[in-house]
Design a protein around this motif. Structure first.
Motif, PDB file in Angstrom:
ATOM      1  N   ARG A   1       7.302  32.730   5.335  1.00  0.00           N
ATOM      2  CA  ARG A   1       6.843  32.723   6.721  1.00  0.00           C
ATOM      3  C   ARG A   1       6.791  31.296   7.249  1.00  0.00           C
ATOM      4  NH1 ARG A   1       1.622  36.250   7.951  1.00  0.00           N
ATOM      5  NH2 ARG A   1       2.222  35.542  10.046  1.00  0.00           N
ATOM      6  N   SER A   2       7.074  31.170   8.526  1.00  0.00           N
ATOM      7  CA  SER A   2       7.073  29.886   9.204  1.00  0.00           C
ATOM      8  C   SER A   2       5.939  29.849  10.220  1.00  0.00           C
ATOM      9  CB  SER A   2       8.417  29.669   9.908  1.00  0.00           C
ATOM     10  OG  SER A   2       8.382  28.519  10.719  1.00  0.00           O
ATOM     11  N   PHE A   3       5.235  28.726  10.281  1.00  0.00           N
ATOM     12  CA  PHE A   3       4.118  28.541  11.207  1.00  0.00           C
ATOM     13  C   PHE A   3       4.336  27.270  12.015  1.00  0.00           C
ATOM     14  CE2 PHE A   3       2.614  30.982   7.651  1.00  0.00           C
ATOM     15  CZ  PHE A   3       1.765  31.931   8.186  1.00  0.00           C
ATOM     16  N   ASP A   4       4.223  27.377  13.312  1.00  0.00           N
ATOM     17  CA  ASP A   4       4.247  26.205  14.179  1.00  0.00           C
ATOM     18  C   ASP A   4       2.808  25.700  14.286  1.00  0.00           C
ATOM     19  OD1 ASP A   4       4.328  24.338  16.184  1.00  0.00           O
ATOM     20  OD2 ASP A   4       5.436  25.585  17.607  1.00  0.00           O
ATOM     21  N   LEU A   5       2.530  24.519  13.730  1.00  0.00           N
ATOM     22  CA  LEU A   5       1.161  24.006  13.688  1.00  0.00           C
ATOM     23  C   LEU A   5       0.728  23.346  14.989  1.00  0.00           C
ATOM     24  CD1 LEU A   5       0.702  22.695  10.048  1.00  0.00           C
ATOM     25  CD2 LEU A   5       0.448  24.993  11.002  1.00  0.00           C
ATOM     26  N   GLN A   6       1.563  23.436  16.015  1.00  0.00           N
ATOM     27  CA  GLN A   6       1.177  22.999  17.360  1.00  0.00           C
ATOM     28  C   GLN A   6       0.813  21.518  17.415  1.00  0.00           C
ATOM     29  OE1 GLN A   6       1.070  25.529  20.197  1.00  0.00           O
ATOM     30  NE2 GLN A   6       2.472  26.156  18.588  1.00  0.00           N
ATOM     31  N   TYR A   7       1.650  20.699  16.831  1.00  0.00           N
ATOM     32  CA  TYR A   7       1.510  19.253  16.916  1.00  0.00           C
ATOM     33  C   TYR A   7       2.320  18.725  18.087  1.00  0.00           C
ATOM     34  CZ  TYR A   7      -0.857  17.988  12.530  1.00  0.00           C
ATOM     35  OH  TYR A   7      -1.774  17.790  11.531  1.00  0.00           O
ATOM     36  N   SER A   8       1.775  17.743  18.782  1.00  0.00           N
ATOM     37  CA  SER A   8       2.572  17.012  19.769  1.00  0.00           C
ATOM     38  C   SER A   8       3.417  15.971  19.039  1.00  0.00           C
ATOM     39  CB  SER A   8       1.663  16.318  20.784  1.00  0.00           C
ATOM     40  OG  SER A   8       0.967  15.245  20.164  1.00  0.00           O
ATOM     41  N   ALA A   9       4.429  15.442  19.727  1.00  0.00           N
ATOM     42  CA  ALA A   9       5.275  14.415  19.121  1.00  0.00           C
ATOM     43  C   ALA A   9       4.454  13.188  18.759  1.00  0.00           C
ATOM     44  CB  ALA A   9       6.409  14.049  20.077  1.00  0.00           C
ATOM     45  N   GLY A  10       3.505  12.806  19.611  1.00  0.00           N
ATOM     46  CA  GLY A  10       2.660  11.653  19.323  1.00  0.00           C
ATOM     47  C   GLY A  10       1.781  11.863  18.110  1.00  0.00           C
ATOM     48  N   GLU A  11       1.225  13.062  17.967  1.00  0.00           N
ATOM     49  CA  GLU A  11       0.385  13.359  16.802  1.00  0.00           C
ATOM     50  C   GLU A  11       1.199  13.329  15.508  1.00  0.00           C
ATOM     51  OE1 GLU A  11      -2.942  16.271  18.908  1.00  0.00           O
ATOM     52  OE2 GLU A  11      -1.015  17.090  18.265  1.00  0.00           O
ATOM     53  N   LEU A  12       2.421  13.818  15.553  1.00  0.00           N
ATOM     54  CA  LEU A  12       3.283  13.763  14.372  1.00  0.00           C
ATOM     55  C   LEU A  12       3.627  12.311  14.022  1.00  0.00           C
ATOM     56  CD1 LEU A  12       5.739  16.748  14.914  1.00  0.00           C
ATOM     57  CD2 LEU A  12       3.951  16.557  13.177  1.00  0.00           C
ATOM     58  N   ASP A  13       3.838  11.469  15.043  1.00  0.00           N
ATOM     59  CA  ASP A  13       4.107  10.060  14.782  1.00  0.00           C
ATOM     60  C   ASP A  13       2.914   9.398  14.080  1.00  0.00           C
ATOM     61  OD1 ASP A  13       6.612  10.215  15.926  1.00  0.00           O
ATOM     62  OD2 ASP A  13       5.985   9.393  17.867  1.00  0.00           O
ATOM     63  N   GLU A  14       1.700   9.726  14.506  1.00  0.00           N
ATOM     64  CA  GLU A  14       0.505   9.153  13.886  1.00  0.00           C
ATOM     65  C   GLU A  14       0.361   9.624  12.442  1.00  0.00           C
ATOM     66  OE1 GLU A  14      -2.604  10.379  16.491  1.00  0.00           O
ATOM     67  OE2 GLU A  14      -2.041   8.969  18.090  1.00  0.00           O
ATOM     68  N   LEU A  15       0.615  10.901  12.195  1.00  0.00           N
ATOM     69  CA  LEU A  15       0.554  11.424  10.838  1.00  0.00           C
ATOM     70  C   LEU A  15       1.629  10.780   9.966  1.00  0.00           C
ATOM     71  CD1 LEU A  15      -0.524  13.392   8.703  1.00  0.00           C
ATOM     72  CD2 LEU A  15       0.925  15.175   9.732  1.00  0.00           C
ATOM     73  N   ALA A  16       2.825  10.628  10.510  1.00  0.00           N
ATOM     74  CA  ALA A  16       3.912  10.013   9.753  1.00  0.00           C
ATOM     75  C   ALA A  16       3.568   8.581   9.366  1.00  0.00           C
ATOM     76  CB  ALA A  16       5.207  10.048  10.571  1.00  0.00           C
ATOM     77  N   ALA A  17       2.927   7.831  10.259  1.00  0.00           N
ATOM     78  CA  ALA A  17       2.563   6.447   9.962  1.00  0.00           C
ATOM     79  C   ALA A  17       1.587   6.389   8.790  1.00  0.00           C
ATOM     80  CB  ALA A  17       1.962   5.786  11.201  1.00  0.00           C
ATOM     81  N   VAL A  18       0.637   7.316   8.747  1.00  0.00           N
ATOM     82  CA  VAL A  18      -0.309   7.368   7.618  1.00  0.00           C
ATOM     83  C   VAL A  18       0.431   7.673   6.319  1.00  0.00           C
ATOM     84  CG1 VAL A  18      -2.263   8.641   6.630  1.00  0.00           C
ATOM     85  CG2 VAL A  18      -2.272   8.013   9.055  1.00  0.00           C
ATOM     86  N   LEU A  19       1.327   8.644   6.356  1.00  0.00           N
ATOM     87  CA  LEU A  19       2.044   9.033   5.140  1.00  0.00           C
ATOM     88  C   LEU A  19       2.939   7.912   4.626  1.00  0.00           C
ATOM     89  CD1 LEU A  19       3.067  12.681   6.079  1.00  0.00           C
ATOM     90  CD2 LEU A  19       1.179  11.960   4.604  1.00  0.00           C
ATOM     91  N   ARG A  20       3.605   7.204   5.529  1.00  0.00           N
ATOM     92  CA  ARG A  20       4.511   6.133   5.085  1.00  0.00           C
ATOM     93  C   ARG A  20       3.769   5.059   4.311  1.00  0.00           C
ATOM     94  NH1 ARG A  20       6.645   6.713  10.621  1.00  0.00           N
ATOM     95  NH2 ARG A  20       8.485   8.072  10.488  1.00  0.00           N
ATOM     96  N   ARG A  21       2.524   4.790   4.684  1.00  0.00           N
ATOM     97  CA  ARG A  21       1.746   3.778   3.968  1.00  0.00           C
ATOM     98  C   ARG A  21       1.437   4.192   2.536  1.00  0.00           C
ATOM     99  NH1 ARG A  21      -1.010   3.346   9.083  1.00  0.00           N
ATOM    100  NH2 ARG A  21      -2.772   4.589   8.317  1.00  0.00           N
ATOM    101  N   LEU A  22       1.510   5.484   2.260  1.00  0.00           N
ATOM    102  CA  LEU A  22       1.186   5.988   0.920  1.00  0.00           C
ATOM    103  C   LEU A  22       2.400   6.015  -0.003  1.00  0.00           C
ATOM    104  CD1 LEU A  22      -1.114   8.987   1.940  1.00  0.00           C
ATOM    105  CD2 LEU A  22      -1.763   6.623   1.442  1.00  0.00           C
ATOM    106  N   HIS A  23       3.580   5.814   0.561  1.00  0.00           N
ATOM    107  CA  HIS A  23       4.806   5.829  -0.248  1.00  0.00           C
ATOM    108  C   HIS A  23       5.071   4.416  -0.770  1.00  0.00           C
ATOM    109  CE1 HIS A  23       6.433   9.935   0.195  1.00  0.00           C
ATOM    110  NE2 HIS A  23       5.704   9.936   1.293  1.00  0.00           N
TER     111      HIS A  23
END
Length: 205
Positions: free
Chosen positions: A17-39
């Motif tokens: 099953r697929s779920f759209d978590l209702q993120y805006s593009a800006g919110e995804l950018d903020e989440l991506a920035a946090v994740l990149r710091r962990l790599h």
């Protein structure tokens, strides 16, 4: 709200099953920035499925981190899991998915994977999980991917080393902010893509 669909058309395999978590593009950018710091590693962990990318420390659960972006995504994920479980058929004793007791949501692992040029996952399962996942945070631009199905997730094809001539169950094109849930016992892989970054959160329930 959250939109939920089968991962593809009516021909989608059972229990994907697929779920759209209702993120805006800006919110995804903020989440991506946090994740990149962990790599922080420069190569994949040994005995993992990642090829051409990195994975965050599997000994430290991603969902236990305190960053607000991580706690927000955890809450969205938990709501989707509850919906996924509520939609299951009645329990079937001995079934690897339907035979498991349905109680509190517990994570046996949560991590992030960052793939780059020609990155992919070899076919694998998750032996420590019941329900597994792919949450797409950042994806290459269409012109970077290459011809479809480059960068897609594919289900049901066993590793080539096993020599099993089994037909796949389906393959699906990811979208930013999309969460796909599926049984941990199901073979799955990510197909190579030409260029760009593919940033994903994964977890086992």
């Amino acid at each position: 709200s959250r939109r939920s669909t089968a991962a593809s058309s009516s021909s989608a395999p059972p229990y994907i099953r697929s779920f759209d978590l209702q993120y805006s593009a800006g919110e995804l950018d903020e989440l991506a920035a946090v994740l990149r710091r962990l790599h922080t590693t420069r190569a994949p962990y040994l005995e993992q499925s990642v090829r051409g990318g990195t994975q965050t420390d599997t000994d430290r659960q991603l969902f236990f981190r305190a960053e607000p972006e991580i706690q927000t995504v955890r809450a969205k994920v938990c709501a989707a899991i509850r919906e996924y479980v509520a939609g299951m058929p009645a329990p079937v004793p001995g079934h690897p998915l339907l035979g498991i007791p349905r109680g509190r949501i517990l994570f046996s692992g949560s991590w992030s994977v960052r793939l780059t040029r020609q990155g992919h996952h070899v076919s694998h399962t998750h032996p420590m999980g019941w329900i597994s996942s792919a949450l797409y945070v950042s994806l290459p631009q269409p012109r970077q991917l290459g011809a479809a199905p480059a960068g897609w997730i594919r289900f049901g094809v066993p590793p080539a080393v096993l020599g099993l001539k089994l037909r796949g169950l389906g393959q699906f094109e990811p979208r930013p902010g999309q969460l796909i849930l599926f049984p941990s016992t199901m073979w799955h892989e990510t197909l190579p893509f030409d260029d760009g970054e593919r940033l994903v959160i994964a977890f086992d329930v």
